[in-house]
Design a protein around this motif. Structure first.
Motif, PDB file in Angstrom:
ATOM      1  N   ASN A  57       0.826  -1.200   0.000  1.00  0.00           N
ATOM      2  CA  ASN A  57       0.000   0.000   0.000  1.00  0.00           C
ATOM      3  C   ASN A  57       0.858   1.247   0.000  1.00  0.00           C
ATOM      4  N   LYS A  58       0.543   2.142  -0.934  1.00  0.00           N
ATOM      5  CA  LYS A  58       1.199   3.448  -1.029  1.00  0.00           C
ATOM      6  C   LYS A  58       0.112   4.489  -1.233  1.00  0.00           C
ATOM      7  N   ASP A  59       0.086   5.481  -0.392  1.00  0.00           N
ATOM      8  CA  ASP A  59      -0.875   6.588  -0.505  1.00  0.00           C
ATOM      9  C   ASP A  59      -2.324   6.100  -0.542  1.00  0.00           C
ATOM     10  N   GLY A  60      -2.619   5.046   0.213  1.00  0.00           N
ATOM     11  CA  GLY A  60      -3.987   4.525   0.277  1.00  0.00           C
ATOM     12  C   GLY A  60      -4.382   3.629  -0.878  1.00  0.00           C
ATOM     13  N   ASN A  61      -3.471   3.371  -1.807  1.00  0.00           N
ATOM     14  CA  ASN A  61      -3.756   2.525  -2.966  1.00  0.00           C
ATOM     15  C   ASN A  61      -2.989   1.213  -2.860  1.00  0.00           C
ATOM     16  N   TRP A  62      -3.694   0.108  -3.081  1.00  0.00           N
ATOM     17  CA  TRP A  62      -3.076  -1.209  -3.032  1.00  0.00           C
ATOM     18  C   TRP A  62      -2.533  -1.588  -4.411  1.00  0.00           C
ATOM     19  N   THR A  63      -1.310  -2.116  -4.434  1.00  0.00           N
ATOM     20  CA  THR A  63      -0.668  -2.604  -5.651  1.00  0.00           C
ATOM     21  C   THR A  63      -0.359  -4.085  -5.460  1.00  0.00           C
ATOM     22  N   VAL A  64      -0.712  -4.910  -6.446  1.00  0.00           N
ATOM     23  CA  VAL A  64      -0.429  -6.338  -6.361  1.00  0.00           C
ATOM     24  C   VAL A  64       1.076  -6.545  -6.519  1.00  0.00           C
ATOM     25  N   PHE A  65       1.664  -7.188  -5.544  1.00  0.00           N
ATOM     26  CA  PHE A  65       3.088  -7.533  -5.569  1.00  0.00           C
ATOM     27  C   PHE A  65       3.272  -8.924  -6.180  1.00  0.00           C
ATOM     28  N   SER A  66       2.390  -9.855  -5.801  1.00  0.00           N
ATOM     29  CA  SER A  66       2.466 -11.214  -6.330  1.00  0.00           C
ATOM     30  C   SER A  66       1.095 -11.874  -6.235  1.00  0.00           C
ATOM     31  N   GLU A  67       0.750 -12.642  -7.261  1.00  0.00           N
ATOM     32  CA  GLU A  67      -0.469 -13.456  -7.231  1.00  0.00           C
ATOM     33  C   GLU A  67      -0.120 -14.928  -7.415  1.00  0.00           C
ATOM     34  N   GLN A  68       1.127 -15.263  -7.149  1.00  0.00           N
ATOM     35  CA  GLN A  68       1.579 -16.645  -7.259  1.00  0.00           C
ATOM     36  C   GLN A  68       1.225 -17.380  -5.974  1.00  0.00           C
ATOM     37  N   GLN A  69       0.458 -18.462  -6.096  1.00  0.00           N
ATOM     38  CA  GLN A  69       0.105 -19.245  -4.919  1.00  0.00           C
ATOM     39  C   GLN A  69       1.336 -20.032  -4.467  1.00  0.00           C
ATOM     40  N   GLN A  70       1.654 -19.894  -3.170  1.00  0.00           N
ATOM     41  CA  GLN A  70       2.827 -20.541  -2.607  1.00  0.00           C
ATOM     42  C   GLN A  70       2.467 -21.128  -1.245  1.00  0.00           C
ATOM     43  N   THR A  71       2.931 -22.361  -0.989  1.00  0.00           N
ATOM     44  CA  THR A  71       2.708 -23.009   0.298  1.00  0.00           C
ATOM     45  C   THR A  71       4.047 -23.204   0.983  1.00  0.00           C
ATOM     46  N   PHE A  72       4.074 -22.866   2.280  1.00  0.00           N
ATOM     47  CA  PHE A  72       5.304 -22.962   3.059  1.00  0.00           C
ATOM     48  C   PHE A  72       5.048 -23.729   4.343  1.00  0.00           C
ATOM     49  N   ASP A  73       6.002 -24.558   4.737  1.00  0.00           N
ATOM     50  CA  ASP A  73       6.009 -25.118   6.083  1.00  0.00           C
ATOM     51  C   ASP A  73       6.885 -24.180   6.899  1.00  0.00           C
ATOM     52  N   LEU A  74       6.244 -23.338   7.687  1.00  0.00           N
ATOM     53  CA  LEU A  74       6.964 -22.297   8.402  1.00  0.00           C
ATOM     54  C   LEU A  74       8.064 -22.849   9.303  1.00  0.00           C
ATOM     55  N   LEU A  75       7.862 -24.051   9.823  1.00  0.00           N
ATOM     56  CA  LEU A  75       8.842 -24.597  10.764  1.00  0.00           C
ATOM     57  C   LEU A  75      10.146 -25.019  10.088  1.00  0.00           C
ATOM     58  N   THR A  76      10.165 -25.088   8.770  1.00  0.00           N
ATOM     59  CA  THR A  76      11.413 -25.410   8.056  1.00  0.00           C
ATOM     60  C   THR A  76      12.235 -24.160   7.768  1.00  0.00           C
ATOM     61  N   LEU A  77      11.730 -23.001   8.198  1.00  0.00           N
ATOM     62  CA  LEU A  77      12.371 -21.738   7.832  1.00  0.00           C
ATOM     63  C   LEU A  77      13.166 -21.109   8.981  1.00  0.00           C
ATOM     64  N   GLU A  78      13.512 -21.896   9.984  1.00  0.00           N
ATOM     65  CA  GLU A  78      14.305 -21.352  11.088  1.00  0.00           C
ATOM     66  C   GLU A  78      15.694 -20.978  10.576  1.00  0.00           C
ATOM     67  N   ASN A  79      16.077 -19.741  10.815  1.00  0.00           N
ATOM     68  CA  ASN A  79      17.380 -19.190  10.399  1.00  0.00           C
ATOM     69  C   ASN A  79      17.576 -19.183   8.884  1.00  0.00           C
ATOM     70  N   VAL A  80      16.482 -19.281   8.136  1.00  0.00           N
ATOM     71  CA  VAL A  80      16.519 -19.244   6.671  1.00  0.00           C
ATOM     72  C   VAL A  80      15.478 -18.231   6.213  1.00  0.00           C
ATOM     73  N   ALA A  81      15.786 -17.484   5.175  1.00  0.00           N
ATOM     74  CA  ALA A  81      14.816 -16.553   4.586  1.00  0.00           C
ATOM     75  C   ALA A  81      14.582 -16.978   3.141  1.00  0.00           C
ATOM     76  N   ILE A  82      13.370 -17.458   2.868  1.00  0.00           N
ATOM     77  CA  ILE A  82      13.035 -17.951   1.532  1.00  0.00           C
ATOM     78  C   ILE A  82      12.338 -16.835   0.741  1.00  0.00           C
ATOM     79  N   LEU A  83      12.618 -16.776  -0.545  1.00  0.00           N
ATOM     80  CA  LEU A  83      12.094 -15.716  -1.399  1.00  0.00           C
ATOM     81  C   LEU A  83      10.594 -15.866  -1.628  1.00  0.00           C
ATOM     82  N   LEU A  84       9.848 -14.792  -1.337  1.00  0.00           N
ATOM     83  CA  LEU A  84       8.423 -14.722  -1.682  1.00  0.00           C
ATOM     84  C   LEU A  84       8.240 -14.100  -3.063  1.00  0.00           C
ATOM     85  N   GLY A  85       9.107 -13.147  -3.400  1.00  0.00           N
ATOM     86  CA  GLY A  85       9.002 -12.507  -4.697  1.00  0.00           C
ATOM     87  C   GLY A  85       9.836 -11.247  -4.768  1.00  0.00           C
TER      88      GLY A  85
END
Length: 190
Positions: A57-85
């Protein structure tokens, strides 16, 4: 003949003007990189989250950053940063990130099946100011807290507690986690 020359001159000016505007618009952008991380959790062996849309959101307007459906097991991400987009965005100050959650599931420790976890409103709104600068890359890491999943009666509810970290804040968190594990191992050895 004068009309044809005049038309050619006006046409040339309009093409040059369009190219200049196009260059100005391209120069008025920067890049946003979003990543996802999490911590370990003692209550669950899996915490799955499916995201279908990310908006900023910028200046009250929403912009789509990504519409790619992605599933994550959050518990596998300890000390790791995986790319969302990664996306080019207009320069300026942004104030929010909104995540659309299609599905969330947990597998309690000792359980052998995944159980649905309800996310109120199926949207997660993160309020955090960040700036996109011309020709530069801004990197943010979305840090879920898996302890935000609670059992309420017979169902599970995910009221996400989320921080948005800069790259240096994420690295500091990783270093603290590693130090804490070393301290815990040292204490167990004694």
């Amino acid at each position: 003949m004068k009309k044809i020359s005049l038309i050619l001159i006006l046409f040339s000016i309009s093409i040059i003007g369009a190219c200049t505007i196009s260059q100005q618009n391209a120069n008025d952008q920067g890049s946003l990189v979003l990543k996802l991380t999490d911590n370990a959790n003692q209550n669950y062996s899996k915490v799955l989250v499916t995201l279908s849309k990310i908006e900023v959101n910028k200046d009250g307007n929403w912009t789509v950053f990504s519409e790619q459906q992605q599933t994550f097991d959050l518990l596998t991400l300890e000390n790791v940063a995986i790319l969302l987009g990664q996306q080019q965005l207009d320069v300026g100050k942004y104030t929010q990130i909104r995540l659309s959650v299609d599905k969330s599931q947990v597998q309690p420790i000792g359980g052998d099946t995944l159980v649905d976890a309800k996310v109120p409103s199926d949207k997660i709104k993160l309020v955090k100011e960040f700036t996109i600068e011309e020709g530069k890359t801004t990197e943010l890491i979305i840090d879920f807290d898996p302890a935000s999943v609670k059992k309420a009666g017979s169902q599970y509810v995910m009221n996400p507690v989320i921080k948005i970290l800069t790259t240096s804040e994420f690295q500091e968190k990783v270093n603290q986690n590693k130090q804490q594990k070393q301290n815990n191992n040292t204490n167990l050895a004694n």
